[in-house]
Design a protein around this motif. Structure first.
Motif, short mmCIF file in Angstrom:
data_model
loop_
_atom_site.label_atom_id
_atom_site.label_comp_id
_atom_site.label_asym_id
_atom_site.label_seq_id
_atom_site.Cartn_x
_atom_site.Cartn_y
_atom_site.Cartn_z
N TYR A 1 0.86 -1.18 0.00
CA TYR A 1 0.00 0.00 0.00
C TYR A 1 0.90 1.24 0.00
CZ TYR A 1 -3.02 -3.69 1.87
OH TYR A 1 -3.69 -4.86 2.06
N ILE A 2 0.82 2.07 -1.05
CA ILE A 2 1.73 3.21 -1.20
C ILE A 2 0.91 4.48 -1.41
CG2 ILE A 2 3.61 4.20 -2.54
CD1 ILE A 2 4.41 1.40 -3.35
N ALA A 3 1.29 5.54 -0.72
CA ALA A 3 0.64 6.85 -0.89
C ALA A 3 1.65 7.93 -0.56
CB ALA A 3 -0.59 6.98 0.00
N THR A 4 1.44 9.13 -1.17
CA THR A 4 2.26 10.29 -0.83
C THR A 4 1.34 11.39 -0.31
OG1 THR A 4 2.17 11.07 -3.13
CG2 THR A 4 4.08 9.75 -2.47
N LEU A 5 1.81 12.06 0.73
CA LEU A 5 1.04 13.13 1.36
C LEU A 5 1.84 14.42 1.30
CD1 LEU A 5 0.08 11.03 4.51
CD2 LEU A 5 -1.37 11.45 2.52
N GLN A 6 1.17 15.55 1.03
CA GLN A 6 1.84 16.83 0.84
C GLN A 6 1.44 17.80 1.94
OE1 GLN A 6 3.97 17.25 -1.67
NE2 GLN A 6 4.52 19.36 -1.27
N GLY A 7 2.45 18.56 2.42
CA GLY A 7 2.17 19.66 3.33
C GLY A 7 1.96 19.22 4.77
N GLU B 1 8.73 18.41 2.60
CA GLU B 1 7.56 18.92 1.90
C GLU B 1 6.39 17.93 1.92
OE1 GLU B 1 8.93 19.88 -1.99
OE2 GLU B 1 9.62 21.89 -1.39
N GLY B 2 6.70 16.67 2.18
CA GLY B 2 5.64 15.67 2.18
C GLY B 2 6.12 14.39 2.84
N ILE B 3 5.30 13.34 2.75
CA ILE B 3 5.61 12.06 3.39
C ILE B 3 5.19 10.93 2.46
CG2 ILE B 3 5.08 10.51 5.32
CD1 ILE B 3 4.61 12.98 7.03
N LEU B 4 6.07 9.94 2.31
CA LEU B 4 5.75 8.72 1.59
C LEU B 4 5.31 7.66 2.61
CD1 LEU B 4 5.81 6.70 -0.85
CD2 LEU B 4 8.20 6.28 -0.26
N ALA B 5 4.12 7.09 2.41
CA ALA B 5 3.63 6.01 3.28
C ALA B 5 3.75 4.69 2.52
CB ALA B 5 2.18 6.27 3.68
N PHE B 6 4.55 3.77 3.06
CA PHE B 6 4.76 2.44 2.45
C PHE B 6 4.28 1.41 3.47
CE2 PHE B 6 6.92 -1.37 1.16
CZ PHE B 6 6.99 -1.28 -0.22
N ILE B 7 3.21 0.68 3.14
CA ILE B 7 2.50 -0.15 4.13
C ILE B 7 2.37 -1.58 3.62
CG2 ILE B 7 0.39 -0.40 5.49
CD1 ILE B 7 -0.11 2.62 4.95
N VAL B 8 2.59 -2.55 4.52
CA VAL B 8 2.38 -3.97 4.22
C VAL B 8 1.45 -4.56 5.28
CG1 VAL B 8 3.47 -6.23 3.95
CG2 VAL B 8 4.66 -4.17 3.16
N ASP B 9 0.41 -5.27 4.83
CA ASP B 9 -0.55 -5.90 5.74
C ASP B 9 0.02 -7.23 6.24
OD1 ASP B 9 -2.70 -7.03 7.06
OD2 ASP B 9 -4.17 -6.26 5.64
N VAL B 10 0.22 -7.35 7.56
CA VAL B 10 0.77 -8.57 8.16
C VAL B 10 -0.26 -9.20 9.11
CG1 VAL B 10 3.17 -7.87 7.93
CG2 VAL B 10 1.91 -7.21 9.98
#
Length: 570
Positions: free
Chosen positions: A222-228, A316-325
């Motif tokens: 699960y990948i998402a980028t968040l700004q600000g 400037e933002g955040i990368l969220a890298f998620i794995v369901d365990v």
């Protein structure tokens, strides 16, 4: 997605991609666009310092070292990298590139290499420079025009003074205006062409960004980028959207899309990463997420909140890298519960064995005392007959063996640890003889034939208590589960095999169906209920031999018998 599909995508990507391995940045993967940077110069398997020595003195080596040692990605924008593109040594290129250095980690989170994603922007940089030059020329033309207008005003004053001079100045003014108009049109046309070229380059850049988004969308996470500082979504892949119950929307705040995570402290974690610029790694963290129907579901996640920084190092933002365990966590919890149950069972067994051995000691001591008193009283009456003396000796011998068995039973409580007694070479025939005496009544009653192969190894390396208990339990089991259709035969063999002394006990008894889901070597397990037993014998055999670093195997066929093989380390 299979590894070969990922490899095919990377090989067909229009961007330049490669993978470095280790602290020396050895080329592990290079796609065709990257290889084209240096023609046919070999790269794979070589450190970058050896494969591209012309980079010495440029910032590339230091940037790779920093990413490898810190794990922080590096984004280069319009950076000049000078290479010998035609593999000559006197023609360094003047090319510019945008590229990303991303650290690669193994399942333990350790950095193993660096992924490089790059594309050339030389034309874009040159076009931008050209546009700036054109703007400067246009400014100069405007300045010249203003100067000409001043001259025109002066000429107009002179024209009032004399018609002749006015005609001359008017002609000069027309000529000058035509010249300026031609120059402005020419410069305007050049500016439009430069802008058009810039737009084409921007479109190519957008296509490359789209390809990168497509690749990220196919990553099994699960990948998402968040700004600000308010964490607005700028990108998320399909898996992430499914995770949010299809609520994720570009431009919305994380707290709007997932209000339930704010209550669980995850938005505060995002705030901390954005404020400090330090990544946050969560392992097996529990979270309640609402599904597409609005119902909360419990999940366990491994995730990384990675800050995204600009050239100045500001987040400037955040990368969220998620794995369901979740499935892994549930399985681990079930395993822990099973281990706890096993521990409780072992404690119960220890208590049972201790109580049994303790409760048997006093009665057998009383019997031994009474036999001694009886023998002494009979001796006072005169010399005992030879047969009577033999009976007393056998009784005393049985009492001694019974006391010895009680001592062995108390040792069951030590099965969770290896016996402290060091193993020694024990005579197998002697142990078998003692066990046959212990089981003499049972052997006689069923007419069993218990024999030891003459070609067997003479000794077995084991603590004597262990060996005696193993032999006793295997022969006792053979007697208990004999077939009523034939006389019982038990053959004991021993042979050296691959660093073991293999003790085998073969019988022609009832046999067992090993294809069934049975738990033959577990505590209190009995496959036949027509005879008495505790279900501890085979459990003890397995625990004793495993404590010595060995193992036990069984072959059996219903109606034909069984063969147990016990492997003692030689």
């Amino acid at each position: 997605m299979q590894p070969d599909e990922v490899y095919s995508i990377f090989m067909q990507a229009p961007a330049m991609m490669c993978v470095f391995e280790g602290p020396d940045h050895v080329f592990k993967f290079v796609n065709p666009p990257y290889q084209a940077l240096v023609g046919n110069r070999p790269l794979l398997g070589k450190p970058i310092a050896e494969a591209m020595p012309e980079l010495k003195g440029q910032p590339i080596f230091d940037l790779l070292d920093k990413v490898y040692h810190t794990g922080e990605p590096f984004h280069a924008h319009e950076m000049q990298v000078r290479l010998f593109h035609d593999n000559s040594t006197d023609n360094l290129g003047q090319n510019y590139y945008n590229f990303i250095y991303q650290a690669l980690r193994n399942p333990n989170g350790e950095i193993t290499g660096i992924l490089v994603f790059a594309y050339e922007v030389t034309a874009q940089v040159n076009a931008k420079s050209k546009v700036e030059e054109l703007y400067e020329e246009l400014a100069a033309a405007n300045l010249s025009l203003r100067s000409t207008n001043a001259e025109l005003a002066s000429s107009y004053q002179l024209l009032l003074e004399t018609n002749r001079e006015l005609e001359e100045k008017q002609e000069s003014l027309r000529s000058l205006n035509e010249s300026l108009d031609a120059r402005v049109k020419r410069r305007t046309r050049q500016l439009e062409e430069a802008l058009q070229e810039t737009q084409l380059k921007s479109q190519e850049l957008e296509m490359q960004k789209g390809l990168l988004s497509e690749i990220l969308g196919q990553v099994p996470a699960y990948i998402a980028t968040l700004q600000g500082p308010d964490h607005r979504f700028t990108f998320f892949n399909d898996r992430y959207k499914t995770l949010t119950g299809n609520r994720a929307r570009i431009g919305l705040r994380a707290s709007e899309v997932l209000p339930e995570i704010a209550e669980q402290g995850f938005v505060k974690l995002l705030d901390g990463v954005y404020a400090t610029g330090e990544p946050f790694v969560g392992q097996g963290m529990e979270v309640q997420l609402n599904n597409a129907s609005g119902k909360p579901e419990q999940r366990f996640l491994d995730f990384v909140y990675q800050p995204l920084k600009n050239k100045q190092g500001k987040t400037e933002g955040i990368l969220a890298f998620i794995v369901d365990v979740t499935e892994k966590f549930i399985a681990q919890t079930a395993l822990e519960e099973a281990n706890q149950q096993l521990s409780r069972t072992n404690v119960d067994l220890d208590n049972f064995v201790y109580s049994a051995s303790h409760d048997l000691k006093n009665p057998i001591l009383n019997i031994e005392g009474l036999v001694i008193i009886l023998q002494e009283n009979l001796s006072d009456a005169g010399e005992l007959p030879h047969f009577t003396q033999q009976i007393f000796e056998r009784i005393q011998d049985s009492i001694s063996r019974f006391k010895k068995n009680i001592s062995f039973m108390s040792d069951i409580t030590k099965l969770k640890k290896a016996y402290s007694a060091a193993p020694s070479e024990i005579n197998l025939a002697s142990v078998v003889k003692d066990v046959k005496l212990d089981l003499a009544l049972e052997v006689q009653e069923c007419g069993a034939e218990v024999s030891i192969d003459r070609d067997s190894c003479a000794t077995v390396r084991s603590p004597e208590k262990n060996l005696r208990s193993i032999v006793y339990n295997l022969i006792s089991n053979a007697i208990k589960y004999r077939s009523p259709e034939r006389s019982l035969k038990v053959i004991i063999r021993c042979q050296a095999e691959d660093g073991y002394h293999v003790l085998s006990v073969q019988d022609n008894g009832l046999g067992m169906d090993l294809n069934r889901d049975n738990k033959l070597f577990e505590m209190f397990t009995r496959l036949h209920d027509h005879v008495e037993g505790s279900g501890l014998g085979l459990y003890m055999v397995k625990r004793l031999i495993e404590n010595e670093g060995g193992k036990v195997e069984v072959e059996s066929e219903v109606g034909k018998g069984s063969t147990f093989r016990v492997y003692f380390p030689a």
